[in-house]
Design an enzyme around this catalytic site. Structure first.
Site, PDB file in Angstrom:
ATOM      1  N   ARG A   1       0.793  -1.224   0.000  1.00  0.00           N
ATOM      2  CA  ARG A   1       0.000   0.000   0.000  1.00  0.00           C
ATOM      3  C   ARG A   1       0.828   1.278   0.000  1.00  0.00           C
ATOM      4  NH1 ARG A   1      -2.667  -3.832   1.742  1.00  0.00           N
ATOM      5  NH2 ARG A   1      -0.684  -4.274   2.727  1.00  0.00           N
ATOM      6  N   THR A   2       1.800   1.342   0.886  1.00  0.00           N
ATOM      7  CA  THR A   2       2.492   2.622   1.059  1.00  0.00           C
ATOM      8  C   THR A   2       3.229   2.998  -0.219  1.00  0.00           C
ATOM      9  OG1 THR A   2       2.743   2.047   3.378  1.00  0.00           O
ATOM     10  CG2 THR A   2       4.045   3.887   2.581  1.00  0.00           C
TER      11      THR A   2
ATOM     12  N   ARG B   1      11.291   3.823   3.255  1.00  0.00           N
ATOM     13  CA  ARG B   1      10.963   2.865   4.328  1.00  0.00           C
ATOM     14  C   ARG B   1      12.235   2.102   4.661  1.00  0.00           C
ATOM     15  NH1 ARG B   1       5.859  -1.128   4.504  1.00  0.00           N
ATOM     16  NH2 ARG B   1       4.949   0.871   5.066  1.00  0.00           N
TER      17      ARG B   1
ATOM     18  N   LYS C   1      26.715  -4.057  -2.017  1.00  0.00           N
ATOM     19  CA  LYS C   1      28.182  -3.998  -2.207  1.00  0.00           C
ATOM     20  C   LYS C   1      28.849  -3.264  -1.049  1.00  0.00           C
ATOM     21  CE  LYS C   1      27.191  -3.127  -7.060  1.00  0.00           C
ATOM     22  NZ  LYS C   1      27.210  -2.002  -8.027  1.00  0.00           N
TER      23      LYS C   1
ATOM     24  N   HIS D   1       5.148   5.956  11.397  1.00  0.00           N
ATOM     25  CA  HIS D   1       4.644   5.822  10.015  1.00  0.00           C
ATOM     26  C   HIS D   1       3.682   6.999   9.801  1.00  0.00           C
ATOM     27  CE1 HIS D   1       3.495   4.177   6.266  1.00  0.00           C
ATOM     28  NE2 HIS D   1       3.132   2.961   6.613  1.00  0.00           N
TER      29      HIS D   1
END
Ligand code: CP
Length: 302
Positions: free
Chosen positions: A51-52, A101, A80, A129
């Site tokens: 969703r986000t 996120r 890396k 959030h």
């Protein structure tokens, strides 16, 4: 250089929250405008999301902007050995705004201090959030007609649920009465209870999800047990199905009650509840597009 970012919901005053909600309502009426023409937004997702990420990308696309980014950090030069600092420095040279996120609490704050463009926290570990909170507030206001003086019952993983932590902070502006329902293992952390006390917010705690404990509830905020935050999966197995919401439990609830859930759902809401007129979680997720359009345009000064 200090630029505006949205890292914690506490970055927003009450006035700012209300202003963003008004903007979101305007976007709901007309989500397709060319306001972001020429702008590029990066979505950097170091943790899974449906969703986000997709609602942010929809928000930008519908406003005529473009999106770059990754949904799987294993495809990036982080594998890396590149640091988050270098990644943010690089990406902030390419785009106008970063949505990130990350599983590490505080990662978004750190990124915002490095970046010379706005950063939006799309979830940092069990911490915050804030754009989920904006769409939660939007959904509460839309379904209840107000934000003030509501009875809000939060159920499930109140320990690791970052959406719970952000929403408690935001609702503190609106004189809520909270009921926190969680098993002992997943109780709301002390710091959030201390916050409620410091703000004079009334709350009670229960361990049972039953008719009596939701009789006065206006908003029933269900949450998933956050498997990814457990270090011991045996502990997760013990609590994963602790609460399962069924239609029978909703029979004597208030007529205005709405069920919210940040989603994804696992077993905590039976599928039969989806057809109940009190279920609002799918519309709630849709509201994410408008709330995120409002946040993005605000941060870009548009
Ligand atoms: N509500 C929420 O954050 O959902 P996703 O994890 O799918 O983005």
């Amino acid at each position: 250089m200090s630029v505006k970012s949205l890292v914690s919901i506490s970055d927003y005053s009450k006035e700012k929250i209300l202003q963003i909600l008004d903007k979101a309502a305007a976007f709901e009426k007309n989500p397709n405008q060319k306001i972001l023409d020429g702008k590029v937004v990066a979505t950097l997702f170091f943790e899974p999301s449906t969703r986000t990420r997709l609602s942010f990308e929809t928000a930008v696309n519908r406003l005529g902007g473009r999106v770059i980014g990754f949904a799987d950090a294993s495809t990036t030069s982080g594998t890396k050995g590149e640091t988050l600092k270098d990644t943010i420095k690089m990406v902030s040279n390419y785009v106008d705004l970063i949505v990130m996120r990350n599983p590490i609490e505080g990662a978004a704050r750190y990124a915002s201090e490095i970046s010379n463009i706005p950063v939006i926290n799309a979830g940092d570990g069990a911490n915050q959030h804030p754009t989920q909170t904006m769409l939660d507030l939007y959904s509460i206001k839309k379904t209840q007609g107000r934000l003030d003086n509501l009875n809000i019952c939060m159920v499930g993983d109140l320990k690791y649920g970052r959406t719970v932590h952000s929403l408690i902070m935001a609702m503190s502006h609106f004189n809520p009465t909270f009921s926190f329902i969680a098993p002992d293992e997943l109780k709301l952390p002390e710091q959030h209870k201390m916050f409620c006390k410091s703000q004079g917010i009334k709350f009670e705690e229960h361990s049972e999800l039953n008719e009596q404990n939701i009789a006065d509830t206006d908003i029933l905020y269900m949450t998933r047990v956050q498997k990814e935050r457990f270090t011991d999966l045996f502990e997760y197995e013990k609590v994963k199905n602790v609460y399962i919401l069924k239609n029978s439990l909703l029979e004597h609830t208030k007529p205005n009650l709405k069920i919210l859930h940040p989603l994804p759902r696992v077993n905590e809401i039976e599928q039969e509840v989806d057809e109940n007129e009190k279920a609002y979680y799918f519309q709630q997720a849709k509201n994410g597009v408008y709330a995120r359009q409002a946040v993005i345009c605000d941060l870009l000064g548009l």
